[in-house]
Scaffold this active site. Structure first.
Site, PDB file in Angstrom:
ATOM      1  CB  ALA A 211      81.834  29.681 -52.297  1.00 43.77           C
TER       2      ALA A 211
ATOM      3  CG  ASP B 150      83.245  26.296 -55.890  1.00 44.36           C
ATOM      4  OD1 ASP B 150      83.144  25.694 -56.984  1.00 44.36           O
ATOM      5  OD2 ASP B 150      84.217  27.026 -55.600  1.00 44.36           O
TER       6      ASP B 150
ATOM      7  CD  GLU C 258      87.551  20.360 -52.984  1.00 42.10           C
ATOM      8  OE1 GLU C 258      88.581  20.699 -53.604  1.00 42.10           O
ATOM      9  OE2 GLU C 258      86.765  21.178 -52.481  1.00 42.10           O
TER      10      GLU C 258
ATOM     11  CG  HIS D   4      87.863  24.237 -54.787  1.00 35.72           C
ATOM     12  ND1 HIS D   4      88.435  23.582 -53.718  1.00 35.72           N
ATOM     13  CD2 HIS D   4      88.051  25.555 -54.527  1.00 35.72           C
ATOM     14  CE1 HIS D   4      88.939  24.464 -52.870  1.00 35.72           C
ATOM     15  NE2 HIS D   4      88.710  25.681 -53.351  1.00 35.72           N
TER      16      HIS D   4
ATOM     17  N   GLY E  23      85.270  28.668 -57.505  1.00 33.82           N
ATOM     18  CA  GLY E  23      84.827  29.991 -57.085  1.00 33.82           C
ATOM     19  C   GLY E  23      85.751  31.104 -57.550  1.00 33.82           C
ATOM     20  N   GLY E  24      87.044  30.864 -57.507  1.00 34.63           N
ATOM     21  CA  GLY E  24      88.011  31.860 -57.949  1.00 34.63           C
ATOM     22  C   GLY E  24      88.592  31.565 -59.316  1.00 34.63           C
TER      23      GLY E  24
END
Length: 399
Positions: free
Chosen positions: A229, A255, A260, A283, A285-286
């Site tokens: 991640a 992640d 991308e 993507h 994770g946050g």
């Protein structure tokens, strides 16, 4: 007052804080923009806020001489040419703390799911298969979690892991004080060989590109799982794909990826698609409401403080000067090449103009010097032009 452009659906908390700080114009755009579109959108902007999909290159910076600050509303800053930004006198701010908990929670959740083989069971059940076997499914209690990169997120992962009964070890290129009962490992190879779960929390850049190679994957237990991640380029995806398909690794969760999609209309391509023992997330994770709200406030606050007072505390590419309230009539922000005589010549110009320096704060970082000077009277256009024409000056602004 300043104009700020916010791209990529940055949380509303950012615009709210900037409005509260009296920023005159805030433009919000929903998507990332490519170079030519970006240059056009940022014409006349004092600052820009981006997430991970917008890339600010040296070429973009060269075309935007009025741009004064960049806010990355995320942890990473590899989407910005930091060296070029500093050379143009543009500090770059990010949010190194605000999404720590969200990423850490995802890592713990994925660890539990992978060790219990839930991704495989889930897919098979959707296909109508009733696979109740316990073979290869384990509790996380007493398992060894190996953390590569023991920074803000890595350390938080370790604390959460211990709370559910895991043992924790970590490897970092810098000496880090262990939290809880975490044990530092002498080498990354030793960690890879011992851990049941390996999770990556390293920065991007050439030093970590393909950090996890085929040779390092071969050190891991066949029953172990790998989580990433951090940054997409950290793992050799082809090597990971081979290890998973050949049964040399029990599972993985990713992640972030080397390439991308720029938006939700573009197809995500990866050799790992279709593997039942792999968790692939886009993507995120946050990407929790809490994290995005916190990130919005954190980075917007840094941008507002810089635009209103010249504060560069927590800038990732720039000399750091903490917040100083402007209590005099004029404040001059001077970015210059770090060479002898610059401050002496500048102060001589102030003296010649009959101005008294009330306060002055200087910091340097590599080839860049940054000084905030408060004076007790107004600054004439002629004096400002003279300061800007100094050969060592990169940027000189008046607040």
């Amino acid at each position: 007052m300043a104009k700020i452009v916010l791209l990529e659906k940055i949380h509303a908390s950012a615009a709210q804080l900037l409005n509260n700080e009296g920023i005159a114009e805030i433009v919000q755009l929903p998507t990332a923009l490519q170079a030519n579109e970006l240059k056009k959108a940022l014409e006349g902007a004092d600052a820009v806020g981006i997430r991970s999909a917008t890339h600010i290159t040296a070429e973009v910076l060269q075309a935007l001489p009025q741009l004064r600050a960049i806010g990355c509303f995320c942890i990473g800053t590899n989407q910005v040419d930091l060296t070029a930004a500093a050379a143009h006198g543009v500090p770059v701010f990010n949010a190194p703390f605000s999404n720590t908990r969200s990423v850490a929670e995802l890592v713990i959740a994925e660890s539990i799911l992978l060790l219990r083989r839930i991704p495989e069971k889930n897919v098979r059940t959707h296909r109508g298969q009733w696979d109740k076997t316990a073979q290869g499914a384990y509790e996380v209690r007493n398992k060894l979690l190996g953390i590569i990169g023991y920074g803000n997120i890595g350390a938080q992962v370790g604390i959460l892991a211990e709370s559910v009964g895991m043992r924790v070890c970590y490897y970092d290129v810098e000496s880090k004080l262990p939290l809880g009962n975490a044990k530092p490992m002498a080498t990354m190879e030793a960690l890879l060989a011992e851990a049941d779960i390996v999770t990556l929390h390293v920065p991007g850049g050439s030093a970590t590109e393909r950090l996890i190679t085929g040779e390092r994957l071969a050190l891991m237990k066949p029953s172990a799982v790998l989580l990433n991640a951090s940054r997409g380029g950290v793992v050799d995806i082809d090597a990971l794909n081979a290890a998973l398909r050949e049964g040399r690794l029990a599972g993985a969760a990713l992640d972030v990826f080397p390439k991308e999609p720029r938006n939700d209309k573009e197809e995500f391509i990866s050799p790992l698609r279709g593997l039942d023992n792999v968790i692939l997330t886009p993507h995120i994770g946050g990407s929790t409401e809490e994290a995005q709200e916190n990130i919005g406030r954190e980075v917007a606050d840094k941008l507002a403080r810089f635009l209103k007072a010249g504060t560069t505390r927590w800038a990732v590419n720039f000399p750091e000067i903490p917040h100083l309230e402007k209590q005099t009539k004029s404040r001059v922000l001077n970015v210059h090449r770090n060479e002898p005589g610059v401050i002496a010549r500048m102060n001589a110009d102030f003296a010649q103009a009959g101005l008294n320096i009330v306060a002055q704060h200087l910091q340097t970082r590599g080839p860049i010097g940054y000084v905030i000077t408060d004076v007790d009277d107004g600054i004439s256009t002629a004096l400002l032009q003279k300061l800007r024409s100094e050969p060592a000056t990169i940027r000189c602004e008046l607040i």
